[in-house]
Scaffold this motif. Structure first.
Motif, PDB file in Angstrom:
ATOM      1  N   SER A 144       0.818  -1.211   0.000  1.00 55.22           N
ATOM      2  CA  SER A 144       0.000   0.000   0.000  1.00 55.22           C
ATOM      3  C   SER A 144       0.849   1.258   0.000  1.00 55.22           C
ATOM      4  O   SER A 144       0.388   2.337  -0.396  1.00 55.22           O
ATOM      5  N   GLU A 145       2.091   1.155   0.468  1.00 59.26           N
ATOM      6  CA  GLU A 145       2.962   2.326   0.533  1.00 59.26           C
ATOM      7  C   GLU A 145       3.273   2.899  -0.846  1.00 59.26           C
ATOM      8  O   GLU A 145       3.522   4.096  -0.986  1.00 59.26           O
ATOM      9  N   ASP A 193       0.606   5.525  -1.709  1.00 60.36           N
ATOM     10  CA  ASP A 193       0.289   6.504  -0.685  1.00 60.36           C
ATOM     11  C   ASP A 193       1.002   7.808  -1.040  1.00 60.36           C
ATOM     12  O   ASP A 193       2.221   7.916  -0.916  1.00 60.36           O
ATOM     13  N   GLU A 194       0.245   8.788  -1.493  1.00 60.45           N
ATOM     14  CA  GLU A 194       0.840  10.039  -1.971  1.00 60.45           C
ATOM     15  C   GLU A 194       1.436  10.886  -0.853  1.00 60.45           C
ATOM     16  O   GLU A 194       2.119  11.881  -1.125  1.00 60.45           O
ATOM     17  N   THR A 195       1.195  10.508   0.391  1.00 70.02           N
ATOM     18  CA  THR A 195       1.814  11.212   1.521  1.00 70.02           C
ATOM     19  C   THR A 195       2.819  10.319   2.234  1.00 70.02           C
ATOM     20  O   THR A 195       3.323  10.670   3.287  1.00 70.02           O
ATOM     21  N   GLY A 196       3.107   9.152   1.670  1.00 70.92           N
ATOM     22  CA  GLY A 196       4.009   8.187   2.276  1.00 70.92           C
ATOM     23  C   GLY A 196       5.443   8.386   1.849  1.00 70.92           C
ATOM     24  O   GLY A 196       5.831   9.458   1.346  1.00 70.92           O
ATOM     25  N   LYS A 245       6.296   9.871  -1.662  1.00 67.23           N
ATOM     26  CA  LYS A 245       5.603  11.088  -2.080  1.00 67.23           C
ATOM     27  C   LYS A 245       6.419  11.949  -3.054  1.00 67.23           C
ATOM     28  O   LYS A 245       5.824  12.589  -3.924  1.00 67.23           O
TER      29      LYS A 245
END
Length: 262
Positions: A32-33, A36-39, A42
């Protein structure tokens, strides 16, 4: 190992035919990472805001795009593009959504599983992900593609001439290649390695100065294998804003676009 460190370990140890071969594992629980656009990835997601227009405008300039699609949301319709070192598909999938038929190449099984799964659940059908190096893929795919994209890849490659030769081999005469990478300079060593690793943007060991390449050296290799450089432009990343911008300074990051001779 936490997800952030694991993904960056993947980024720093990706296997290409021209790199040091090292076993890479990417566990499903971290998949999922990738999206993730904030992970931890990014910077790559925000980079799409610059590199996708870079590719799109280059293909317009190159005359590759059908004029009937220029002002549409599927501007890349009819084009075949290779994304070398595609990882979880962060760049491949948006290019496919613009209408291109995209082939994403990578050597890491679990990253490809992430890419395939994300495309499936988002109903993106015109992207195919394959486990292959560009060198192996080029053997049976000579001059079949309108463009090759190698974004944040060549700075991990040992034999850059062999890598570029394989990329160019896949491109149709008159097609294009788009590369983003890091310049081999003292400034890049200080900021792209020293500062970036110190503040934790990337973990230690992600980059090696000896594998960086200056724009004029990359341009020379491309010319050797039949490509004319059309544009070289510097890139700047703002950590605070998580945003990229163009700059005339090519001493750290830069993008290059070249066209294959007819």
């Amino acid at each position: 190992m936490n997800a952030r460190k694991f993904i960056f370990a993947y980024l720093s140890r990706r296997s290409f035919a021209t790199t040091d071969q090292s076993e890479v594992q990417f566990f499903n629980k971290f998949s999922s990472e990738w999206w993730d656009e904030t992970g931890p990835l990014k910077p790559l997601h925000s980079f799409n805001k610059l590199r996708i227009p870079f590719i799109r405008e280059g293909l317009i300039q190159n005359g590759s795009i059908d004029k009937n699609y220029i002002n549409t949301s599927t501007i890349l319709t009819g084009l075949k593009i290779i994304d070398v070192g595609c990882g979880g598909g962060i760049l491949s999938e948006p290019l496919a959504k613009l209408g291109a038929k995209v082939t994403g190449l990578d050597m890491t099984d679990e990253a490809l599983k992430v890419a395939k799964h994300h495309a499936k659940i988002n109903n993106v059908h015109n992207v195919a992900y394959l486990k292959s190096s560009i060198e192996d893929y080029a053997i049976e795919n000579e001059e079949k593609y309108d463009a090759v994209v190698a974004s944040e890849v060549i700075e991990h490659v040992e034999n850059k001439e062999e890598f570029i030769q394989a990329c160019v081999k896949c491109i149709k005469p008159g097609g294009a290649i788009f590369i983003t990478t890091i310049s081999k300079t003292l400034v890049a060593e200080i900021f792209a390695i020293g500062v970036a690793e110190y503040i934790g943007v990337v973990p230690k060991g992600t980059h090696e100065i000896d594998k960086f390449i200056q724009p004029h050296d990359l341009q020379r290799i491309l010319e050797k294998y039949g490509c004319q450089t059309k544009l070289i432009h510097g890139l700047r990343y703002s950590l605070l804003r998580n945003s990229w911008s163009w700059t005339t300074n090519t001493s750290i990051n830069y993008g290059l676009y070249a066209s294959k001779f007819m």
